[in-house]
Design a protein around this motif. Structure first.
Motif, short mmCIF file in Angstrom:
data_model
loop_
_atom_site.label_atom_id
_atom_site.label_comp_id
_atom_site.label_asym_id
_atom_site.label_seq_id
_atom_site.Cartn_x
_atom_site.Cartn_y
_atom_site.Cartn_z
N ALA A 142 38.92 22.25 76.96
CA ALA A 142 39.83 22.13 78.11
C ALA A 142 40.49 20.75 78.14
CB ALA A 142 39.08 22.39 79.40
N THR B 278 44.68 27.90 78.72
CA THR B 278 43.38 27.23 78.69
C THR B 278 42.33 28.04 79.44
OG1 THR B 278 44.44 25.06 78.55
CG2 THR B 278 42.16 25.10 79.30
N VAL B 279 42.65 28.46 80.65
CA VAL B 279 41.71 29.26 81.43
C VAL B 279 41.43 30.59 80.73
CG1 VAL B 279 41.40 30.50 83.62
CG2 VAL B 279 42.19 28.14 83.63
N TRP C 95 37.86 31.77 79.42
CA TRP C 95 37.28 33.01 79.93
C TRP C 95 36.71 33.83 78.78
CZ3 TRP C 95 38.67 38.12 79.04
CH2 TRP C 95 37.91 39.06 79.76
N ALA D 79 35.53 29.78 83.69
CA ALA D 79 36.77 29.38 83.04
C ALA D 79 37.69 28.64 83.99
CB ALA D 79 37.48 30.60 82.46
N VAL D 80 37.77 29.10 85.22
CA VAL D 80 38.65 28.44 86.19
C VAL D 80 38.13 27.05 86.52
CG1 VAL D 80 39.47 28.53 88.58
CG2 VAL D 80 39.60 30.56 87.14
N GLY E 167 38.12 24.92 83.24
CA GLY E 167 39.51 24.79 82.82
C GLY E 167 40.30 23.84 83.69
#
Length: 158
Positions: free
Chosen positions: A57, A70-71, A75, A133-134, A137
């Protein structure tokens, strides 16, 4: 009108070469981790994986790969954590209730069969993989973007 402004924002969709490198990085890490897991290496959920994903990230933010790619890439890594080990256990039939083929459980309970473990891992992969991921990220991309701005700001002032 709004879609055009989103496309023109470099931090939403990012630059093409950086997006491609991000896809190659994640596309290379996941097969390596999969082979390592199948061979019996300890490549499951650990602090090293969190460090690697945070590094991805940060590098994506530094390179300007875009927050959405990226997210999305992170994920995939998060989903892999939850779904790949039970998939291997289901396919090989070498499944136990507390073995390495069970996905990382947040609530500390197990399922009764390999199939149920796989379905639970897939469900958790969608839920918690996206949450992972969020969070990673946003933090990593922000740090990478900040480092990029600091480095270009100091090099321009020299």
């Amino acid at each position: 009108m709004v879609l055009e402004s989103v496309r023109s924002s470099p931090h939403i969709v990012g630059a093409s070469p950086a997006r491609e490198l991000l896809a190659l990085a994640v596309g290379g890490i996941l097969p390596l981790a999969s082979v390592g897991f199948v061979l019996g290496l300890d490549v499951g959920l650990s602090l090293w994986w969190i460090a690697v994903t945070l590094g991805i990230a940060v590098a994506a933010g530094f390179a300007g790969a875009g927050l959405v790619p990226t997210v999305g890439s992170l994920w995939l890594v998060g989903f892999w954590w939850f779904a790949f080990p039970p998939l291997v256990g289901y396919i090989t039939g070498n499944w136990t209730g507390a073995g390495r083929y069970t996905y990382p459980r947040m609530l500390g309970y197990g399922y009764e069969s390999a199939r149920a473990e796989l379905l639970g891992g897939t469900e958790y992969g969608f839920k918690y993989g996206l949450l992972f991921a969020v969070v990673i990220g946003l933090v990593g991309y922000g740090v990478g973007t900040g480092i990029n701005r600091l480095s270009t700001g100091t090099s321009e002032s020299s």
